[in-house]
Design a protein around this motif. Structure first.
Motif, PDB file in Angstrom:
ATOM      1  N   GLY A   1       9.824  -2.899  -6.691  1.00  0.00           N
ATOM      2  CA  GLY A   1      10.127  -1.840  -7.940  1.00  0.00           C
ATOM      3  C   GLY A   1       9.296  -2.173  -9.147  1.00  0.00           C
ATOM      4  N   LYS A   2       9.144  -3.524  -9.458  1.00  0.00           N
ATOM      5  CA  LYS A   2       8.400  -3.998 -10.436  1.00  0.00           C
ATOM      6  C   LYS A   2       6.875  -3.615 -10.293  1.00  0.00           C
ATOM      7  N   TRP A   3       6.425  -3.944  -9.112  1.00  0.00           N
ATOM      8  CA  TRP A   3       5.231  -3.919  -8.846  1.00  0.00           C
ATOM      9  C   TRP A   3       4.645  -2.431  -8.587  1.00  0.00           C
ATOM     10  N   ARG A   4       5.461  -1.452  -8.444  1.00  0.00           N
ATOM     11  CA  ARG A   4       5.381  -0.012  -8.450  1.00  0.00           C
ATOM     12  C   ARG A   4       5.160   0.475  -9.756  1.00  0.00           C
ATOM     13  N   ARG A   5       6.157   0.048 -10.557  1.00  0.00           N
ATOM     14  CA  ARG A   5       6.036   0.526 -12.291  1.00  0.00           C
ATOM     15  C   ARG A   5       4.671  -0.188 -12.799  1.00  0.00           C
ATOM     16  N   THR A   6       4.362  -1.306 -12.529  1.00  0.00           N
ATOM     17  CA  THR A   6       3.032  -1.700 -12.808  1.00  0.00           C
ATOM     18  C   THR A   6       1.931  -1.150 -12.439  1.00  0.00           C
ATOM     19  N   LEU A   7       1.925  -0.705 -11.354  1.00  0.00           N
ATOM     20  CA  LEU A   7       1.032   0.236 -10.547  1.00  0.00           C
ATOM     21  C   LEU A   7       0.724   1.524 -11.459  1.00  0.00           C
ATOM     22  N   LYS A   8       1.841   2.052 -11.878  1.00  0.00           N
ATOM     23  CA  LYS A   8       1.837   3.363 -12.497  1.00  0.00           C
ATOM     24  C   LYS A   8       1.237   3.155 -13.906  1.00  0.00           C
TER      25      LYS A   8
ATOM     26  N   THR B   1      13.034  -6.567  -0.467  1.00  0.00           N
ATOM     27  CA  THR B   1      12.881  -7.214  -1.993  1.00  0.00           C
ATOM     28  C   THR B   1      12.773  -8.683  -1.934  1.00  0.00           C
ATOM     29  N   LYS B   2      13.563  -9.469  -1.189  1.00  0.00           N
ATOM     30  CA  LYS B   2      13.555 -11.002  -1.258  1.00  0.00           C
ATOM     31  C   LYS B   2      12.138 -11.258  -0.606  1.00  0.00           C
ATOM     32  N   ALA B   3      11.852 -10.857   0.590  1.00  0.00           N
ATOM     33  CA  ALA B   3      10.649 -11.126   1.248  1.00  0.00           C
ATOM     34  C   ALA B   3       9.276 -10.953   0.346  1.00  0.00           C
ATOM     35  N   PHE B   4       9.490  -9.652  -0.440  1.00  0.00           N
ATOM     36  CA  PHE B   4       8.140  -9.476  -1.243  1.00  0.00           C
ATOM     37  C   PHE B   4       8.114 -10.191  -2.593  1.00  0.00           C
ATOM     38  N   ARG B   5       9.333 -10.631  -3.132  1.00  0.00           N
ATOM     39  CA  ARG B   5       9.344 -11.540  -4.236  1.00  0.00           C
ATOM     40  C   ARG B   5       9.084 -13.074  -4.034  1.00  0.00           C
ATOM     41  N   ARG B   6       9.492 -13.219  -2.942  1.00  0.00           N
ATOM     42  CA  ARG B   6       9.104 -14.856  -2.405  1.00  0.00           C
ATOM     43  C   ARG B   6       7.591 -15.009  -2.100  1.00  0.00           C
ATOM     44  N   LEU B   7       6.981 -13.824  -1.549  1.00  0.00           N
ATOM     45  CA  LEU B   7       5.647 -13.961  -1.244  1.00  0.00           C
ATOM     46  C   LEU B   7       4.622 -13.833  -2.444  1.00  0.00           C
ATOM     47  N   LEU B   8       5.171 -12.636  -3.292  1.00  0.00           N
ATOM     48  CA  LEU B   8       4.290 -12.406  -4.507  1.00  0.00           C
ATOM     49  C   LEU B   8       4.727 -12.811  -5.769  1.00  0.00           C
TER      50      LEU B   8
ATOM     51  N   ASP C   1       2.805   5.528  -3.037  1.00  0.00           N
ATOM     52  CA  ASP C   1       3.410   6.961  -2.749  1.00  0.00           C
ATOM     53  C   ASP C   1       4.775   6.938  -3.221  1.00  0.00           C
ATOM     54  N   ASP C   2       5.022   7.921  -4.396  1.00  0.00           N
ATOM     55  CA  ASP C   2       6.151   7.764  -5.280  1.00  0.00           C
ATOM     56  C   ASP C   2       7.279   8.567  -4.548  1.00  0.00           C
ATOM     57  N   ALA C   3       7.062   9.379  -3.442  1.00  0.00           N
ATOM     58  CA  ALA C   3       7.878  10.271  -2.583  1.00  0.00           C
ATOM     59  C   ALA C   3       8.589   9.289  -1.618  1.00  0.00           C
ATOM     60  N   LEU C   4       8.197   8.038  -1.341  1.00  0.00           N
ATOM     61  CA  LEU C   4       8.990   7.121  -0.656  1.00  0.00           C
ATOM     62  C   LEU C   4       9.697   6.336  -1.476  1.00  0.00           C
ATOM     63  N   THR C   5      11.165   6.274  -0.999  1.00  0.00           N
ATOM     64  CA  THR C   5      11.865   5.261  -1.629  1.00  0.00           C
ATOM     65  C   THR C   5      11.902   3.726  -1.176  1.00  0.00           C
ATOM     66  N   LEU C   6      12.047   2.843  -1.737  1.00  0.00           N
ATOM     67  CA  LEU C   6      11.987   1.435  -1.404  1.00  0.00           C
ATOM     68  C   LEU C   6      12.673   1.199  -0.077  1.00  0.00           C
ATOM     69  N   ALA C   7      13.809   1.852   0.111  1.00  0.00           N
ATOM     70  CA  ALA C   7      14.589   1.681   1.301  1.00  0.00           C
ATOM     71  C   ALA C   7      13.895   2.180   2.496  1.00  0.00           C
ATOM     72  N   GLN C   8      12.907   3.536   2.375  1.00  0.00           N
ATOM     73  CA  GLN C   8      12.134   3.901   3.364  1.00  0.00           C
ATOM     74  C   GLN C   8      10.952   3.235   3.590  1.00  0.00           C
ATOM     75  N   ILE C   9      10.427   2.586   2.679  1.00  0.00           N
ATOM     76  CA  ILE C   9       9.250   1.697   2.801  1.00  0.00           C
ATOM     77  C   ILE C   9       9.700   0.254   3.443  1.00  0.00           C
ATOM     78  N   ALA C  10      10.950  -0.111   3.192  1.00  0.00           N
ATOM     79  CA  ALA C  10      11.527  -1.377   3.924  1.00  0.00           C
ATOM     80  C   ALA C  10      11.626  -0.964   5.365  1.00  0.00           C
TER      81      ALA C  10
ATOM     82  N   SER D   1       0.902  -1.198   0.037  1.00  0.00           N
ATOM     83  CA  SER D   1      -0.023   0.133  -0.112  1.00  0.00           C
ATOM     84  C   SER D   1       0.794   1.466   0.019  1.00  0.00           C
ATOM     85  N   LEU D   2       2.003   1.127   0.330  1.00  0.00           N
ATOM     86  CA  LEU D   2       2.810   2.328   0.509  1.00  0.00           C
ATOM     87  C   LEU D   2       3.609   2.537  -0.828  1.00  0.00           C
ATOM     88  N   LEU D   3       3.567   1.455  -1.472  1.00  0.00           N
ATOM     89  CA  LEU D   3       4.151   1.693  -2.949  1.00  0.00           C
ATOM     90  C   LEU D   3       3.594   2.764  -3.745  1.00  0.00           C
TER      91      LEU D   3
END
Length: 181
Positions: free
Chosen positions: A158-165, A146-153, A125-134, A121-123
């Protein structure tokens, strides 16, 4: 020689326990039933002598709700299962097994899914970097996240965010988890 009528003694004791149980306030009755199982002969247990399922103990609805609330409080950090178990008056092992029997996944897995859902859900917000979200979601660093996100989904954040855009993916299409506060 003293002869004891065991059947009468057991029936008498069971009757006394049932009367004591029925005399308790409703909240205490629920606590006793959750802690020690249904009381034979009570309204809560119409099948006298019913055994526990082979899968083991499960959490009562109020225990599950409290456990999830305690886990949500720890959403931004490591899960302290011992604190949750103590909050419910259980041993860590008993809580872990009962949670898994109730929800279908262990507490850590449930907690991780909630953290990933929050991060997804935080992805938006483009103002937040992936490191800040982590960091916001309690991951030690962006790589761990990133490893946990990829393992689960099956997709990186990053690709999730680009696809949302691009609009080709809605957040609720892939993540079908419990709502995150």
């Amino acid at each position: 020689m003293v002869r004891i009528d065991v059947a009468h003694s057991c029936a008498s004791f069971s009757g006394e326990m049932l009367m004591a149980h029925d005399a308790l306030p409703a909240g205490d009755q629920a606590f006793i039933e959750d802690r020690f199982g249904d009381v034979p002969g009570s309204d809560a247990n119409s099948a006298v002598g019913r055994r526990r399922s082979r899968k083991g103990a499960k959490l009562a609805q109020w225990q599950l709700k409290k456990a999830q609330e305690l886990m949500f409080e720890q959403l931004t950090g490591a899960l302290q299962v011992i604190e949750i178990a103590q909050g419910l008056g259980m041993s860590t092992m008993h809580f872990t097994k009962a949670f898994k029997n109730t929800v279908g996944i262990p507490p850590y897995g449930w907690h991780l899914r909630q953290r990933i859902a929050r991060s997804a859900s935080l992805l938006h917000d483009d103002a937040l970097t992936l490191a800040q979200i982590a960091a916001e979601c309690g991951f030690s660093d962006q790589s761990h996240y990133t490893k946990a996100f990829r393992r689960l989904l099956g997709i990186t954040p990053g690709k999730w965010r680009r696809t949302l855009k691009t609009g080709s993916l809605r957040g609720d299409e892939i993540i079908r988890l419990n709502p995150v506060r």
